[in-house]
Every structure is written in C-alpha cells, then in structure tokens.
Design a protein around this motif. Sequence first.
Motif, PDB file in Angstrom:
ATOM      1  N   LEU A  16      45.884  20.817  25.626  1.00  0.00           N
ATOM      2  CA  LEU A  16      45.769  21.130  25.536  1.00  0.00           C
ATOM      3  C   LEU A  16      47.031  20.769  27.739  1.00  0.00           C
ATOM      4  O   LEU A  16      47.102  21.259  27.914  1.00  0.00           O
ATOM      5  CB  LEU A  16      43.998  20.667  26.503  1.00  0.00           C
ATOM      6  N   GLU A  17      46.891  19.104  26.853  1.00  0.00           N
ATOM      7  CA  GLU A  17      47.140  18.026  28.795  1.00  0.00           C
ATOM      8  C   GLU A  17      49.052  18.948  28.460  1.00  0.00           C
ATOM      9  O   GLU A  17      49.420  19.183  28.773  1.00  0.00           O
ATOM     10  CB  GLU A  17      47.548  17.000  27.662  1.00  0.00           C
ATOM     11  N   SER A  18      49.097  19.720  26.871  1.00  0.00           N
ATOM     12  CA  SER A  18      50.885  19.687  26.517  1.00  0.00           C
ATOM     13  C   SER A  18      51.082  20.758  27.536  1.00  0.00           C
ATOM     14  O   SER A  18      51.563  21.366  28.159  1.00  0.00           O
ATOM     15  CB  SER A  18      51.147  19.777  25.500  1.00  0.00           C
ATOM     16  N   LEU A  19      50.059  22.530  27.222  1.00  0.00           N
ATOM     17  CA  LEU A  19      50.052  23.531  28.191  1.00  0.00           C
ATOM     18  C   LEU A  19      50.025  23.063  29.487  1.00  0.00           C
ATOM     19  O   LEU A  19      50.578  23.641  30.724  1.00  0.00           O
ATOM     20  CB  LEU A  19      49.152  24.108  27.330  1.00  0.00           C
ATOM     21  N   ALA A  20      49.267  22.125  30.028  1.00  0.00           N
ATOM     22  CA  ALA A  20      49.433  22.054  31.813  1.00  0.00           C
ATOM     23  C   ALA A  20      50.353  21.394  32.160  1.00  0.00           C
ATOM     24  O   ALA A  20      50.848  22.066  33.458  1.00  0.00           O
ATOM     25  CB  ALA A  20      47.767  20.708  32.038  1.00  0.00           C
ATOM     26  N   LYS A  21      50.954  20.681  31.098  1.00  0.00           N
ATOM     27  CA  LYS A  21      52.019  20.020  32.175  1.00  0.00           C
ATOM     28  C   LYS A  21      53.239  21.056  31.801  1.00  0.00           C
ATOM     29  O   LYS A  21      54.513  20.874  33.037  1.00  0.00           O
ATOM     30  CB  LYS A  21      52.607  19.592  31.225  1.00  0.00           C
ATOM     31  N   LYS A  22      53.294  21.915  30.729  1.00  0.00           N
ATOM     32  CA  LYS A  22      54.435  22.930  30.915  1.00  0.00           C
ATOM     33  C   LYS A  22      54.111  23.903  32.292  1.00  0.00           C
ATOM     34  O   LYS A  22      54.480  24.741  32.816  1.00  0.00           O
ATOM     35  CB  LYS A  22      54.059  23.850  29.791  1.00  0.00           C
ATOM     36  N   LEU A  23      52.774  24.297  32.731  1.00  0.00           N
ATOM     37  CA  LEU A  23      52.417  25.034  33.574  1.00  0.00           C
ATOM     38  C   LEU A  23      52.939  24.450  35.413  1.00  0.00           C
ATOM     39  O   LEU A  23      52.913  25.637  35.895  1.00  0.00           O
ATOM     40  CB  LEU A  23      50.356  25.299  33.699  1.00  0.00           C
ATOM     41  N   ARG A  24      52.904  22.714  35.086  1.00  0.00           N
ATOM     42  CA  ARG A  24      52.811  21.882  36.109  1.00  0.00           C
ATOM     43  C   ARG A  24      54.419  22.371  36.219  1.00  0.00           C
ATOM     44  O   ARG A  24      54.879  22.687  37.565  1.00  0.00           O
ATOM     45  CB  ARG A  24      52.232  21.092  36.046  1.00  0.00           C
ATOM     46  N   LYS A  25      55.607  21.794  35.553  1.00  0.00           N
ATOM     47  CA  LYS A  25      56.817  22.662  35.374  1.00  0.00           C
ATOM     48  C   LYS A  25      56.693  24.046  36.308  1.00  0.00           C
ATOM     49  O   LYS A  25      58.150  24.557  36.780  1.00  0.00           O
ATOM     50  CB  LYS A  25      57.198  22.399  34.243  1.00  0.00           C
ATOM     51  N   GLU A  26      55.865  24.920  35.453  1.00  0.00           N
ATOM     52  CA  GLU A  26      57.200  26.332  35.665  1.00  0.00           C
ATOM     53  C   GLU A  26      56.714  27.099  37.143  1.00  0.00           C
ATOM     54  O   GLU A  26      56.669  27.172  37.849  1.00  0.00           O
ATOM     55  CB  GLU A  26      55.973  27.057  34.695  1.00  0.00           C
ATOM     56  N   ALA A  27      54.954  26.274  37.521  1.00  0.00           N
ATOM     57  CA  ALA A  27      54.513  26.172  39.305  1.00  0.00           C
ATOM     58  C   ALA A  27      56.066  24.957  40.379  1.00  0.00           C
ATOM     59  O   ALA A  27      56.375  26.073  41.541  1.00  0.00           O
ATOM     60  CB  ALA A  27      53.065  25.410  39.196  1.00  0.00           C
ATOM     61  N   ALA A  28      56.307  24.342  39.843  1.00  0.00           N
ATOM     62  CA  ALA A  28      57.698  24.158  41.037  1.00  0.00           C
ATOM     63  C   ALA A  28      58.554  24.343  40.705  1.00  0.00           C
ATOM     64  O   ALA A  28      59.281  24.475  41.556  1.00  0.00           O
ATOM     65  CB  ALA A  28      57.077  22.188  40.142  1.00  0.00           C
ATOM     66  N   ALA A  29      58.782  25.285  39.485  1.00  0.00           N
ATOM     67  CA  ALA A  29      60.154  25.785  39.896  1.00  0.00           C
ATOM     68  C   ALA A  29      59.567  27.177  40.045  1.00  0.00           C
ATOM     69  O   ALA A  29      60.655  27.945  41.360  1.00  0.00           O
ATOM     70  CB  ALA A  29      60.653  26.446  38.141  1.00  0.00           C
ATOM     71  N   LEU A  30      58.661  27.955  40.434  1.00  0.00           N
ATOM     72  CA  LEU A  30      58.340  28.710  41.294  1.00  0.00           C
ATOM     73  C   LEU A  30      58.193  28.896  42.828  1.00  0.00           C
ATOM     74  O   LEU A  30      58.936  29.456  44.073  1.00  0.00           O
ATOM     75  CB  LEU A  30      56.911  29.489  40.667  1.00  0.00           C
ATOM     76  N   LYS A  31      57.854  27.122  42.938  1.00  0.00           N
ATOM     77  CA  LYS A  31      57.741  27.436  44.993  1.00  0.00           C
ATOM     78  C   LYS A  31      58.920  27.342  45.266  1.00  0.00           C
ATOM     79  O   LYS A  31      59.059  27.427  46.109  1.00  0.00           O
ATOM     80  CB  LYS A  31      57.381  25.824  44.290  1.00  0.00           C
ATOM     81  N   VAL A  32      59.795  26.832  44.630  1.00  0.00           N
ATOM     82  CA  VAL A  32      61.341  26.917  44.966  1.00  0.00           C
ATOM     83  C   VAL A  32      62.163  28.736  44.904  1.00  0.00           C
ATOM     84  O   VAL A  32      62.728  28.212  45.914  1.00  0.00           O
ATOM     85  CB  VAL A  32      62.669  26.018  43.949  1.00  0.00           C
ATOM     86  N   VAL A  33      61.820  29.373  44.207  1.00  0.00           N
ATOM     87  CA  VAL A  33      62.092  30.391  43.575  1.00  0.00           C
ATOM     88  C   VAL A  33      61.637  30.833  45.630  1.00  0.00           C
ATOM     89  O   VAL A  33      62.357  31.907  46.616  1.00  0.00           O
ATOM     90  CB  VAL A  33      62.002  30.938  42.949  1.00  0.00           C
ATOM     91  N   GLU A  34      60.353  31.052  45.324  1.00  0.00           N
ATOM     92  CA  GLU A  34      59.074  31.376  46.856  1.00  0.00           C
ATOM     93  C   GLU A  34      59.668  30.783  48.394  1.00  0.00           C
ATOM     94  O   GLU A  34      59.715  31.828  48.804  1.00  0.00           O
ATOM     95  CB  GLU A  34      58.445  30.883  46.780  1.00  0.00           C
ATOM     96  N   GLY A  35      60.246  29.901  47.627  1.00  0.00           N
ATOM     97  CA  GLY A  35      60.667  28.899  49.384  1.00  0.00           C
ATOM     98  C   GLY A  35      62.126  29.990  49.884  1.00  0.00           C
ATOM     99  O   GLY A  35      62.087  29.314  51.061  1.00  0.00           O
ATOM    100  N   GLN A  36      62.940  30.092  48.646  1.00  0.00           N
ATOM    101  CA  GLN A  36      64.247  30.466  48.741  1.00  0.00           C
ATOM    102  C   GLN A  36      63.980  32.362  49.199  1.00  0.00           C
ATOM    103  O   GLN A  36      65.168  32.691  50.045  1.00  0.00           O
ATOM    104  CB  GLN A  36      64.825  31.123  47.584  1.00  0.00           C
ATOM    105  N   GLY A  37      63.140  33.002  49.785  1.00  0.00           N
ATOM    106  CA  GLY A  37      62.872  34.752  49.524  1.00  0.00           C
ATOM    107  C   GLY A  37      62.115  34.393  50.995  1.00  0.00           C
ATOM    108  O   GLY A  37      62.254  35.810  51.322  1.00  0.00           O
TER     109      GLY A  37
END
Length: 278
Positions: free
Chosen positions: A41-62
Amino acid sequence: MVEQMSEPAATLSPSEERLLDAEEIEKVASTLKRPTARMQLESLAKKLRKEAAALKVVEGQGMATTDSTDSATTSASSTPVVTPTVIPPQPPKPLPVPAASLSSASSILYSTIDRFSFDAGGYNEKFVTLYVPLPGVGDIPKDQVTCNFDKAAFDLIVNNLNGQSYRLKKDDLEHDIVPNQSKIIIKADKVVIKLAKVKGEYGSIDYWSKLTDPKRKDKDKKKLDPSSSITELMKEMYESGDDNIRKIIGETMMKQQRGELGNGSPGMGLGSDFDDDK
C-alpha cells in the motif's frame, strides 16, 4: 418566495484526486500489521503522489493564476486549457520471490513411518507381510502411493495424505526377496506390504525371524568368499575353545605353513591370525 440555490461542490482537479487517494491509502497502511501488505500500500501511495505532482505541473501550465476568482474565470475562458491525460493507478506489482523460496517449495519433506506390524509368516508362507497404519490413505489417488522393491530393500512413499507425505524405507532385509512378485495393497486406513520370499534350491522357503539384519552386508561378503567364512569360524573356535581344540587347530596351521597339507584344503592362510595366541 425566494428559493436559495446551493452552490455546487467544487470539482477536484486530477492532481488533487491523486493526492487525496494517496493520503487515504497511507492512513489505511498505517493500521496494517503485516509488513508485506503495508509495503504494497505504501508503494501504491508513493506512486499516486508522484502522479499528483506531475499533474499539478500540467495543470499550472494550462491556466493563468490571478488574485480573484472572476479574473481567473475570465482568464481561463480566454486561455486554451490543456486537458491532461489521466493515467489510472496501476495495481502494485508482486514482489519477486527469492530463488531459495522457489527451490524449497519444489522439494518434498517426508515424515518417517516408524510404526507398523511385522508378520514373518510360517515355513510355507510365500510372503513376509507388513501392516502400515495410515488413516485415510484409501481416499487419495492410487498413484500417490508407490513402493520400490529391491532384492534386499524396499521403499514405500505416500504423497500428500492430508497435506503430509510419508516414507518407510528399509535396507539390509534379513533375507532376499523377489522384487517382481512383491506388492502393496491399499486399504481404507492402511497399506499392506507383501514381500515375496525366495524359494530355495529344493523348493524350501527362507524362514524369517526379523525384518532387517544389521550384519547382512558382512554375511554377503562371506558368501562371495567362502574361505573367509571358514577363517572366521576357525578363529572363533580357536579363541573360545579349550586347550585341546587350540592345540589341534594350532598344529593344523603349522602343518599348512610347512606345506604338509594339500593346497586345496579349506581354511588356508590362517596361520598369521593365530601367531600371537601361541
């Protein structure tokens, strides 16, 4: 009458969704006791946090950021919004199994059978019989019960009986058996082993008094070398006999050493065994 309209709930962005999912999973993981499950579960949570950070950058550019909501809305309407590609979270991959675990899983551990009944049979009985108690053995497939026979040994194997495997192996049987005439009979709660006795030259059958003989190998060696059995016999007679017996055997050995006895006489070559006792 004035109706009050409730404001629609704010729609969460994909990055916020990922972040909330990660936080929720981390809370659940902290309550788990099993290390492997918690790690997954910790591995899955870590992956979701990485995806959230990447999407945040995309959203900020849009979209353009302003101090007020109205100006932000106006800016957002005039600025093309880049819709991010949402990547659904992948289930955690299973951990690799160490090579040692694979090898140990493929090996079979047998429990030694140490309880059975032995029936030597009478003089005219063709078989020596063993009764091996194994409750429920009659309910498993017949091919899970095997027995290999050799002229002086047998090896009974019972696989996966109520989750356990069993083995009864005996070497150095008291007498030889006939392997191709020996057999097993599977009953409801036991296995019957039938060891076929060897017929003698004149039709007689070996008499068994016990299942195995620890001195079997020594006896087999003496059969291959008849003179060695005579040597042992005469040595025992010399060591346990009275003075008269020892004198007779000693004189015989002296005559043999001087060549006064025929070369074909049994027991030749015994002189050195008695030199120290004279």
